[in-house]
Write an enzyme that holds these catalytic residues in place. Sequence first.
Site, PDB file in Angstrom:
ATOM      1  N   GLY A   1       0.674  -1.551   0.291  1.00 64.43           N
ATOM      2  CA  GLY A   1       0.288  -0.392  -0.071  1.00 64.43           C
ATOM      3  C   GLY A   1       0.784   1.379  -0.056  1.00 64.43           C
ATOM      4  O   GLY A   1       0.036   2.234   0.434  1.00 64.43           O
TER       5      GLY A   1
ATOM      6  N   ASP B   1       4.663  -0.523 -14.816  1.00 65.31           N
ATOM      7  CA  ASP B   1       5.798  -1.137 -13.320  1.00 65.31           C
ATOM      8  C   ASP B   1       5.880  -3.063 -13.762  1.00 65.31           C
ATOM      9  O   ASP B   1       6.558  -2.840 -12.994  1.00 65.31           O
ATOM     10  CB  ASP B   1       4.305  -1.274 -11.899  1.00 65.31           C
ATOM     11  CG  ASP B   1       4.321   0.182 -12.112  1.00 65.31           C
ATOM     12  OD1 ASP B   1       4.760   0.532 -11.738  1.00 65.31           O
ATOM     13  OD2 ASP B   1       2.840   0.330 -10.935  1.00 65.31           O
TER      14      ASP B   1
HETATM   15  C1  GLA Z   1       0.355   3.059 -10.495  1.00 68.16           C
HETATM   16  C2  GLA Z   1       0.245   2.433 -12.528  1.00 68.16           C
HETATM   17  C3  GLA Z   1       1.338   3.425 -13.166  1.00 68.16           C
HETATM   18  C4  GLA Z   1       1.356   3.645 -13.747  1.00 68.16           C
HETATM   19  C5  GLA Z   1       1.228   5.111 -12.256  1.00 68.16           C
HETATM   20  C6  GLA Z   1       1.754   6.493 -12.325  1.00 68.16           C
HETATM   21  O1  GLA Z   1       2.181   2.851  -9.875  1.00 68.16           O
HETATM   22  O2  GLA Z   1       0.385   0.707 -12.230  1.00 68.16           O
HETATM   23  O3  GLA Z   1       1.339   2.043 -14.556  1.00 68.16           O
HETATM   24  O4  GLA Z   1      -0.285   5.021 -14.400  1.00 68.16           O
HETATM   25  O5  GLA Z   1       0.924   4.663 -11.086  1.00 68.16           O
HETATM   26  O6  GLA Z   1       3.258   6.982 -13.098  1.00 68.16           O
END
Ligand code: GLA
Length: 395
Positions: A121, A171
């Site tokens: 989180g 990510d």
């Molecule tokens: C989260 C999402 C990513 C990206 C970020 C903001 O981490 O998982 O894909 O959009 O927010 O940059």
Amino acid sequence: MNRARELLASFQVRFGTGASIFRASGRVNLIGEHTDYNEGLVLPAAIGFSCWVGIAPRPDRKLVLYSENFKEMHEASLDGLGVRGSGHWTDYPLGVAWALQDAGYRLQGADLYIAGDVPLGAGLSSSAAIEVSTGYALLSVAGHPIDRTELAKLCQRAENEFVGARVGIMDQFISCHGRAGHALEIDCRSLEYRALKLPSKVTLVICNTMVKHKIQAGEYNVRRAECEEAVRKLSAALPGIRSLRDVNMEQLVQNRHLLPDALYRRCRHIISENGRVADVAELFHRGKTEGLRELMAASHASMRDDYEISCRELDVMVEIAGRQRGVYGARMTGGGFGGCTINLVDAAHAAGFRQRVAAEYESAIGLRPDIYICEASQGAELMERAAENLPKVRT
Ligand code: GLA
């Protein structure tokens, strides 16, 4: 005992056999926020916090999952995964199994022991870490070769469709491709990337505000929908645009009348942020830090005022950080509405920075922040291979 050995011992106790051990990292984004689902540029690094997966094949078609964090065991059949999760932690590993099989990778039943140290989180992508480590482990045990970009895409699909969060590719991509000591400049349209060595004196310091405002999940999808709507409206004047990646600042300003003010500002954030990612990448490419501070400050201001994804705690944390010695730049990082800030700090000042920022934030907000001094680390990897479950040769 190192972590992989510890995992092997725990696996042995839980399942009574040897195992192969995989790990995949969480991430911190240095700059380029909410640009990924607009087919833009991002600049994340994988960090030392990871999810670890011990795995051994089973003769049947079951996945038996044990979570060390939740102290919970769960069983599912590879032939009955459904297409939607149920809001449980198992949605992440099972969603990945679903996405892999749906893409044509036949999987093999397995016992999995899952243990993560990515703070949950905090916005450091514990979800990508569990998805990628599980996906890597399941593919390996079934004898499939690993294509890291394909794995990242399928993990994203699992999160979009099975878990139900419309996240971009950043990510999962950095968790698959991260490189020690480097950030990756990723073009989220072509999925081309380049590894950029972080300037040697720069340390990544992540400050956790310890808040996560409830609107977060819903607002993420709202921002995404706003960008899509802006593209629809702008295409009246700019036919053929597919995403905000296709729009430059001049075109946006010329067509301002087509957009309500909020949509105009959302677009201004995305377009200007892409420019800032390219600028920071260029600085790193040249091993420089001059101008970093202004670029990161402009990024934060843009997220606060135009994209409206910051909050008081993040603003206070960034403001405190900006006053400390040895800081090359500070901004909020990740989805927003709480979570963490990323601070590029001179290695010699990192410990003092941590102490002072913790004290000042606590006296301003009343919460003791967690502050992590991190290194850019390697993406997903096999850590231990058990002799008895070497991947089978494909026939
Ligand atoms: C989260 C999402 C990513 C990206 C970020 C903001 O981490 O998982 O894909 O959009 O927010 O940059």
